[in-house]
Design a protein around this motif. Structure first.
Motif, short mmCIF file in Angstrom:
data_model
loop_
_atom_site.label_atom_id
_atom_site.label_comp_id
_atom_site.label_asym_id
_atom_site.label_seq_id
_atom_site.Cartn_x
_atom_site.Cartn_y
_atom_site.Cartn_z
N UNK A 52 21.91 2.46 -7.18
CA UNK A 52 22.86 1.43 -6.01
C UNK A 52 23.24 0.46 -6.65
N UNK A 53 22.62 -0.11 -7.88
CA UNK A 53 23.18 -1.34 -8.52
C UNK A 53 24.27 -1.05 -9.75
N UNK A 54 24.36 0.13 -9.95
CA UNK A 54 25.31 0.14 -11.11
C UNK A 54 26.68 -0.16 -10.60
N UNK A 55 27.26 -1.07 -11.13
CA UNK A 55 28.80 -1.51 -10.74
C UNK A 55 29.86 -0.85 -11.25
N UNK A 56 29.68 0.59 -11.12
CA UNK A 56 30.78 1.56 -11.57
C UNK A 56 32.23 0.97 -11.04
N UNK A 57 32.08 0.79 -9.85
CA UNK A 57 33.46 0.59 -9.16
C UNK A 57 33.93 -0.82 -9.56
N UNK A 58 32.76 -1.69 -9.83
CA UNK A 58 33.67 -3.06 -10.46
C UNK A 58 34.16 -2.88 -11.66
N UNK A 59 33.82 -2.03 -12.26
CA UNK A 59 34.37 -1.71 -13.81
C UNK A 59 35.61 -1.21 -13.90
N UNK A 60 35.91 -0.38 -12.92
CA UNK A 60 37.41 0.19 -12.80
C UNK A 60 38.24 -0.46 -11.89
N UNK A 96 25.35 -4.08 -0.37
CA UNK A 96 24.55 -3.26 0.79
C UNK A 96 23.53 -2.34 0.09
N UNK A 97 23.96 -1.72 -0.85
CA UNK A 97 23.30 -0.60 -1.39
C UNK A 97 21.69 -1.08 -2.01
N UNK A 98 21.75 -2.09 -2.61
CA UNK A 98 20.54 -2.55 -3.29
C UNK A 98 19.33 -2.89 -2.20
N UNK A 99 19.46 -3.79 -1.09
CA UNK A 99 18.47 -3.77 -0.13
C UNK A 99 18.27 -2.43 0.35
N UNK A 100 19.12 -1.83 0.68
CA UNK A 100 19.13 -0.52 1.46
C UNK A 100 18.18 0.23 0.47
N UNK A 117 0.87 -1.07 0.08
CA UNK A 117 -0.04 0.12 0.30
C UNK A 117 0.82 1.39 -0.01
N UNK A 118 1.18 1.79 -0.87
CA UNK A 118 2.03 2.78 -1.26
C UNK A 118 1.64 3.54 -2.61
N UNK A 119 1.97 4.68 -2.75
CA UNK A 119 1.66 5.58 -3.90
C UNK A 119 2.70 5.21 -5.18
N UNK A 120 2.17 5.12 -6.46
CA UNK A 120 3.13 4.96 -7.50
C UNK A 120 4.58 5.78 -7.52
N UNK A 121 4.21 6.84 -7.00
CA UNK A 121 5.62 7.90 -7.00
C UNK A 121 6.52 7.16 -6.03
N UNK A 122 5.92 6.76 -4.91
CA UNK A 122 7.06 6.06 -4.08
C UNK A 122 7.65 4.94 -4.77
N UNK A 123 6.86 3.97 -5.28
CA UNK A 123 7.53 2.81 -6.06
C UNK A 123 8.29 3.07 -7.11
N UNK A 124 8.08 4.25 -7.92
CA UNK A 124 9.05 4.69 -8.94
C UNK A 124 10.36 5.24 -8.47
N UNK A 125 10.16 6.05 -7.47
CA UNK A 125 11.27 6.65 -6.67
C UNK A 125 12.23 5.17 -6.15
N UNK A 126 11.75 4.45 -5.48
CA UNK A 126 12.55 3.50 -5.20
C UNK A 126 13.16 2.45 -6.33
N UNK A 127 12.50 2.45 -7.47
CA UNK A 127 13.04 1.72 -8.63
C UNK A 127 14.25 2.43 -9.00
N UNK A 128 14.26 3.96 -9.22
CA UNK A 128 15.22 4.61 -9.52
C UNK A 128 16.43 4.76 -8.77
N UNK A 129 16.10 4.70 -7.24
CA UNK A 129 17.21 4.65 -6.26
C UNK A 129 18.09 3.29 -6.54
N UNK A 134 22.48 7.25 -1.82
CA UNK A 134 23.03 6.27 -2.52
C UNK A 134 23.95 6.62 -3.56
N UNK A 135 23.80 7.78 -4.38
CA UNK A 135 24.78 8.02 -5.19
C UNK A 135 26.17 8.63 -4.56
#
Length: 829
Positions: free
Chosen positions: A472-480, A789-793, A456-468, A803-804
């Motif tokens: 969080x899951x972008x493996x920038x550190x792993x790439x370098x 850590x960041x994905x579940x957080x 039970x939450x508005x779409x806005x919150x779900x959308x924000x969580x998906x963007x976060x 997260x950024x």
């Protein structure tokens, strides 16, 4: 019975890179398919100065003339069709951009291999019948990649897209009118300046937003939009290039997240994401630039001008105008301008910039300038000098042996730069992981968009969580994580006089548990001395020595050099006959003609096989008695007469035992000598330096079998001189050549080249490789740990901003962790 045909490799494939060159592999594969050809491999000529293609063939199936013609035609066809190029961008790029450029080039029809380094080096192989360099340049220009090109290549690039014959090119020209992949309005600093503009707009917009009464509502949003433009400029371009390749990369995730934040009206958080991401990129470029500058510093060691004597007068000329045979005058404390040998003066020279030796080396004039000119590999270390090294307190006159573009220093810089483009096993793994992981992250974010259906939450919150979660899951550190450590490790090794040819040898050297050594010149001084001369019955010692000196003067093997030197001294000016037609019977000895008769000089085992007359019991007895004393023996025969046996003694290096003890401390649990010398001689040296075991009496093919046997149990490195031991090196996990600064062959054949003969460099190289593997593991664990850590957080409520910050912080952490390798010191040695 098969015969051998040898042809100079560089005459068949000009500008070849040696055994690592894929054109050489193509040539060998093509020749091995010819009727009558048994085997094809690379070897060295008798002087060890050049690489030869050795073809074993059946003379009954094909004549030598026909075979030679076919080989030349095949080599010409491969050289005509396949080209390779090495280009340099003015400034470094990030790992993701490097991979995008590489994949874009590989997508071109005709490009067979493409490796791009974050330090801005591009190495490609291409099929000239399908693509020209002009077309490749157009693709790079379309991606806004600007290259630093040599002046002559800029002038000769085809304008009409026709095939060219540039072959291998090494970029080292003026870059005054060029910009790199991230260049633009502000040159090479454009991305950093764009990121700072983004941050400034973000900060002003945030402050105005907090003072709502003092400014109209549209002003902060306008500033955030400007921040989006400057922060996302390079990210949009990168994402566009990747989408053209049908790939979803980290940049794509960041853009989707930023766009999502804007759609929710969270302009400040989206601008913060792009600011941190772009400033992280810029700092990453700066860090990679440090590794690149460590390599470029080597190239800057050579002086820009040289003083030479011409027509009896000293004149100053640009370094590029030096020619072979010039006499260069070097004042005290000046840098030497070229590779060559000392003809006048004495001094001590700091060779650390090239060989890594910590103590200056005394230099004296060569005893035989004519021999030095004709056989450079025979020059004693006390007379050999290298460009970029630093003269001490005495004035020197040196004769130039190589032009500036061919010096050991230039070749090291080139080989290290090319090594940066070759990926390590861990890097290949992380690249494959990312290509699976990023689409999986997009799928997870898509699922989270519909969390409002379940909870039970508005779409806005779900959308924000998906963007976060996307952030969080972008493996920038792993790439370098891996390339930053590999580049720093290679740069640090080069500064210490160790050339490591890529990430794979660097990682593999750090994983070995066994090490095999050649004897002569590796564990021993490589300067054997004649200590016993036993003439056959009725033969005068002078006759034995005169024939031996005549023949061995044509060879530069350490044993041959010892006989020529010490035997000549014993003759005390007596006449020496002329020897002709030297034939090297690899691993056994040599044959030649003296006064119309065939002479054989070599191991006792050489006699009595392959048409060589057998030794008498008297000679065998002399050989055995000398071997019991730990001597290396050489029997001499001319025609149907035995002349006698010569015994030589080579002493262990003083630094061998300490170096081996340090290797044990580093975890090398098994150390073996594999030698062509007699077992008794090998056992004596092995006991003196502290090896676990010694295997003597080995032919080159036996050394290969011994390495393969060890390799079945342990990951093994083979240490030799890069000439006689090339087959064994090729079959080991890592091939290590010593004394590579004076040998083109060693530089070409080895995975790791120790530029000096100092064994201390060996534990340094192993320790550095082990440390690099440790740093790579640390970086990978940190990268994956942060993501874990960041994905579940973020799923449970952590915002985009934190997260950024954590995400970009982890990227910078792994980069600066890798840069610690530039300061590595093996203090325990």
């Amino acid at each position: 019975m098969s015969e051998k045909l040898r042809l100079d490799l560089h005459s068949l494939l000009p500008d070849t890179l040696g055994g690592d060159d894929t054109r050489v592999v193509r040539l060998i594969d093509a020749l091995e398919r010819l009727d009558g050809v048994d085997r094809v491999h690379l070897s060295q000529d008798e002087t060890g100065a050049s690489t030869e293609l050795c073809v074993h063939y059946q003379p009954r199936s094909i004549s030598s003339n026909s075979l030679e013609l076919l080989i030349k035609e095949c080599g010409a066809a491969i050289h005509e069709r396949y080209g390779h190029a090495f280009w340099i961008m003015e400034s470094p790029i990030d790992q993701r951009r490097a991979r995008t450029i590489s994949d874009t080039l590989l997508a071109l029809n005709g490009v067979l291999e493409s490796d791009v380094s974050p330090t801005g080096h591009i190495r490609i192989e291409y099929d000239r019948s399908k693509v020209a360099t002009a077309q490749i340049h157009k693709v790079l220009e379309a991606m806004q990649v600007r290259l630093v090109l040599p002046q002559q290549e800029e002038h000769t690039l085809p304008k009409d897209g026709s095939n060219d014959h540039a072959g291998h090119s090494y970029a080292e020209g003026n870059a005054s009118d060029q910009t790199h992949a991230h260049g633009g309005l502000f040159g090479s600093n454009t991305e950093l300046i764009f990121a700072l503009i983004c941050g400034a707009c973000l900060l002003v917009g945030f402050l105005l937003e907090r003072m709502a009464s003092a400014s109209p509502a549209w002003l902060p949003v306008s500033l955030y939009v400007v921040a989006y433009f400057f922060g996302g400029f390079y990210t949009v371009r990168e994402a566009y290039d990747n989408l053209r390749l049908k790939r979803f990369e980290i940049d794509t995730l960041m853009l989707v997240a930023a766009a999502g934040a804007a759609a929710l009206g969270s302009w400040a958080e989206g601008a913060l994401l792009l600011f941190l991401f772009s400033i992280g990129h810029a700092l990453e470029h700066y860090a990679m630039g440090r590794a690149k500058r460590a390599i470029e510093a080597l190239a800057e060691l050579a002086p820009e001008v040289a003083t030479v004597r011409r027509e009896g007068k000293p004149i100053e000329i640009p370094l590029e105008e030096l020619v072979i045979g010039d006499i260069a005058l070097v004042k005290p404390n000046e840098r030497l301008p070229a590779d060559g040998f000392v003809v006048a003066g004495t001094s001590n020279v700091n060779q650390a910039p090239v060989t890594g030796e910590s103590i200056p080396v005394d230099k004296y004039p060569t005893q035989d300038a004519t021999l030095a000119r004709t056989r450079p590999d025979s020059i004693d270390a006390s007379a050999r000098v290298f460009a970029g090294t630093i003269n001490g307190g005495g004035a020197l006159e040196i004769e130039v042996l190589r032009r500036s573009a061919d010096s050991a220093l230039t070749r090291v810089v080139k080989l290290v730069s090319e090594a940066e483009t070759r990926q390590s096993p861990t890097q290949r793994f992380t690249d494959r992981f990312e290509r699976i992981f990023v689409p999986a992250v997009l799928a997870l974010a898509f699922v989270l968009l519909f969390a409002w259906v379940v909870i039970d939450e508005p779409f806005r919150d779900s959308f924000y969580r998906a963007m976060a979660v996307l952030v969080a899951a972008s493996p920038c550190a792993l790439a370098i994580a891996t390339p930053s450590a590999v580049l720093s490790g290679i740069a640090r090794a080069a500064r210490g006089g160790v050339l490591i040819k890529g990430g794979a040898p660097l990682e593999e050297l750090g994983s070995i548990s066994a090490m095999a050594f050649d004897k002569t010149g590796t564990l021993t001084e490589g300067r054997p001395q004649v200590v016993d001369v036993i003439p056959a019955h009725g033969v005068e010692e002078s006759k034995l020595l005169a024939v031996a000196v005549a023949v061995e003067s044509l060879s530069d093997h350490p044993l041959a050099a010892a006989i020529a030197r010490d035997g000549g001294a014993r003759l005390n000016g007596s006449s020496i006959p002329r020897a002709l037609d030297l034939q090297n019977m690899i691993g056994r000895g040599v044959s030649a003609r003296v006064d119309g008769e065939t002479v054989w000089i070599g191991k006792a085992e050489m006699f009595g096989s392959d048409g060589v007359p057998a030794l008498s019991k008297e000679a065998h007895s002399a050989v055995q008695s000398l071997r019991q004393l730990g001597r290396t023996t050489m029997a001499v025969r001319i025609g149907d007469r035995e002349l006698g046996v010569i015994g030589l003694l080579d002493t262990a290096r003083p630094d061998a035992a300490p170096a081996l003890r340090r290797l044990r401390d580093l975890g090398i649990t098994r150390m073996i000598m594999i030698s062509g010398d007699h077992q008794k001689v090998a056992d004596a040296i092995a006991a003196e330096v502290g090896l676990d075991e010694a295997i003597g009496g080995l032919m080159p093919e036996d050394k290969v079998a011994a390495i393969q046997k060890i390799k079945a149990v342990n990951r093994v490195a083979m240490v030799g001189d890069g000439v006689n031991d090339a087959p064994a090196m090729a079959n080991s996990t890592v091939g290590i050549a010593m004394g590579a600064a004076g040998s083109d062959v060693a530089l070409e054949t080895a995975d790791v080249a120790l530029m000096s003969d100092d064994l201390k460099q060996l534990p340094f190289a192993v320790a550095l490789s082990r440390r690099t593997r440790g740093v790579i593991r640390q970086n990978v664990y940190v990268s994956l740990g942060i993501v874990a850590f960041l994905v579940p957080a973020t799923i449970f409520g952590l915002g985009i901003g934190p997260a950024v910050a954590i995400h970009e912080g982890s990227t910078l952490l792994v980069v600066f962790n890798a840069l610690r390798l530039l300061a590595f010191q093996d203090s325990r040695y």
